[in-house]
Design an enzyme around this catalytic site. Sequence first.
Site, PDB file in Angstrom:
ATOM      1  N   ASP A 118       0.940   2.643   3.720  1.00 40.70           N
ATOM      2  CA  ASP A 118       0.105   3.720   3.156  1.00 40.70           C
ATOM      3  C   ASP A 118       0.963   4.978   2.931  1.00 40.70           C
ATOM      4  O   ASP A 118       0.532   6.100   3.216  1.00 40.70           O
ATOM      5  CB  ASP A 118      -1.094   4.036   4.053  1.00 40.70           C
ATOM      6  CG  ASP A 118      -2.121   4.938   3.361  1.00 40.70           C
ATOM      7  OD1 ASP A 118      -1.994   5.151   2.141  1.00 40.70           O
ATOM      8  OD2 ASP A 118      -3.041   5.432   4.040  1.00 40.70           O
ATOM      9  N   HIS A 147     -11.099   0.612   0.852  1.00 43.22           N
ATOM     10  CA  HIS A 147     -10.673   1.543   1.908  1.00 43.22           C
ATOM     11  C   HIS A 147     -11.933   1.941   2.645  1.00 43.22           C
ATOM     12  O   HIS A 147     -12.753   2.676   2.095  1.00 43.22           O
ATOM     13  CB  HIS A 147     -10.055   2.809   1.317  1.00 43.22           C
ATOM     14  CG  HIS A 147      -8.707   2.600   0.743  1.00 43.22           C
ATOM     15  ND1 HIS A 147      -7.680   3.492   0.914  1.00 43.22           N
ATOM     16  CD2 HIS A 147      -8.222   1.592  -0.011  1.00 43.22           C
ATOM     17  CE1 HIS A 147      -6.608   3.039   0.290  1.00 43.22           C
ATOM     18  NE2 HIS A 147      -6.920   1.899  -0.280  1.00 43.22           N
ATOM     19  N   HIS A 197       0.834  -1.211   0.000  1.00 42.10           N
ATOM     20  CA  HIS A 197       0.000   0.000   0.000  1.00 42.10           C
ATOM     21  C   HIS A 197       0.869   1.261   0.000  1.00 42.10           C
ATOM     22  O   HIS A 197       1.237   1.792   1.044  1.00 42.10           O
ATOM     23  CB  HIS A 197      -0.899  -0.017   1.250  1.00 42.10           C
ATOM     24  CG  HIS A 197      -1.990   1.005   1.203  1.00 42.10           C
ATOM     25  ND1 HIS A 197      -3.209   0.821   1.807  1.00 42.10           N
ATOM     26  CD2 HIS A 197      -2.070   2.225   0.629  1.00 42.10           C
ATOM     27  CE1 HIS A 197      -3.973   1.865   1.612  1.00 42.10           C
ATOM     28  NE2 HIS A 197      -3.302   2.748   0.898  1.00 42.10           N
ATOM     29  N   ASP A 239      -9.474   3.214  -3.554  1.00 43.37           N
ATOM     30  CA  ASP A 239      -8.617   3.957  -2.648  1.00 43.37           C
ATOM     31  C   ASP A 239      -9.439   4.734  -1.626  1.00 43.37           C
ATOM     32  O   ASP A 239     -10.311   4.168  -0.991  1.00 43.37           O
ATOM     33  CB  ASP A 239      -7.670   4.871  -3.430  1.00 43.37           C
ATOM     34  CG  ASP A 239      -6.552   5.328  -2.518  1.00 43.37           C
ATOM     35  OD1 ASP A 239      -5.718   4.493  -2.168  1.00 43.37           O
ATOM     36  OD2 ASP A 239      -6.560   6.501  -2.094  1.00 43.37           O
TER      37      ASP A 239
HETATM   38  O1  DOR Z   1      -4.269   9.932   4.332  1.00 45.53           O
HETATM   39  C1  DOR Z   1      -4.407   9.362   3.267  1.00 45.53           C
HETATM   40  N1  DOR Z   1      -3.858   9.830   2.134  1.00 45.53           N
HETATM   41  N2  DOR Z   1      -5.155   8.248   3.210  1.00 45.53           N
HETATM   42  C2  DOR Z   1      -5.458   7.632   2.048  1.00 45.53           C
HETATM   43  O2  DOR Z   1      -6.084   6.599   2.068  1.00 45.53           O
HETATM   44  C3  DOR Z   1      -5.054   8.256   0.766  1.00 45.53           C
HETATM   45  C4  DOR Z   1      -3.839   9.051   0.947  1.00 45.53           C
HETATM   46  C5  DOR Z   1      -3.435   9.909  -0.231  1.00 45.53           C
HETATM   47  O3  DOR Z   1      -3.589   9.487  -1.380  1.00 45.53           O
HETATM   48  O4  DOR Z   1      -2.899  10.986   0.011  1.00 45.53           O
END
Ligand code: DOR
Length: 438
Positions: A296, A180, A61, A153
């Site tokens: 992430d 998500h 991720h 996402d």
């Molecule tokens: O904080 C986050 N930023 N959570 C996510 O699921 C997406 C991500 C992003 O793409 O910046």
Amino acid sequence: MPSYLIAGGRVMDPAHGFDAELDILVQDNKIAGLAPHLPRRGVTVFDASGLLVVPGLVDVHVHFREPGDEEKEDLQTGAKAAAAGGFTTVVCQPNTDPPIDRQRRVRWFMREAREKAIVRLHTAAAMTMDLAGKKLTNVRGLKEAGAVAITDDGHPVQKEDLMQDACKAAAACHMLVSPHCEESKLRPIGHPQVKTDFAQEAGLVKRDTERARRTGCHLHISHVSLGQTVGVLKRQKSNAVMVTAEVTPHHLTLSSEDEERIGPNAKVNPPLRTKEDVQVLRRALKADIIDIIATDHAPHTPEEKSRGWKDAPHGIIGLETAFSVIHTELVLKKDLSLQEAIRKMSFRPAQIFGLLPAGQIGVGLPADLTLIDLDRKWVVDPEQFFSKARNCPFAGSELCGKVVMTLVGGQSAYTDPVMQTRMPKRTSRLQETLGIAQ
Ligand code: DOR
């Protein structure tokens, strides 16, 4: 590529259950030998004594922002950050601009990744066209093009019938579905939850695991953040639903009480929760209710993150600190054994996302290996990161344990400067063999 020997390291492979002092012979990008005291005559020797040698880590991720937002990160810098964190295989999210929602974009990604990245990159594809939650993508076609999962996402698919169709299509072609279950409403600093959070996370996990049960697809839940969600996962796992889940290093170590101190670099989706949630997540990880750790890694520019809590975008980067954070905060505090941590950061994610043989050490397998100095203490300085981004909530923290070398197909993708001292001048041939710039 000439052969060489990684000699005398503590080699740990949770997939096969070994943890012993072994030599590894690397030949033609592969592991050609694995045993104690392999013959050294005529082979270049790399002294790994005192280091832990594990399978290259796997992160399922990450957001590398290419195409469209390359000022935040691109495939090249993202891959370098991954290598510096010990990751040899990563899976990128499809929320790029344009999103990865059709076959030709998956093929484009795979081509670019091969050309630009020093680690192995894969991509998840969008579940709905343009991530808009309206029209299902061609799931089978995306799978054939090389995508390893489908996800919208940060936009959970709200329409139940669409989610049902996505699960059905995924089950028919053995594609992993990775929702998500989060919301992206602004939450005041220091507040772990808003009223709707239960509905948004645990509620969506409940709904989606029901879909998985009915359709027989494999569901993988991204970044679990709430204790309540763990309860739902536990129940559905005991009902034999094919569901796995991940948690991030930040949700395992930080709470909303840290937000004032850290500021916008702690603003993330799903948000940091309570200290009690953190404890429940740790126990769930140990008990395999949560299967794996994923970062992430969500880069944003320093300018964007300097806009204050209300206006800064959500996201935390994690590739270059993940192992050290988990080692310092979970392994050394006895919430997880070292072997469990490595398994949940290598073999298990590879297994769940269909990326095997990644995440294992064995004769005949690619020499994707990560070397770690478990005793090395270091202070996190985001200015030193390979990532373009600096939005790291651990800046200034002292961590224990550091990745010192990452090998992809036997070649160096990252070598910590300290390792040069292990390679005195007379081993410059070794540096050449490993592909280290001199
Ligand atoms: O904080 C986050 N930023 N959570 C996510 O699921 C997406 C991500 C992003 O793409 O910046």
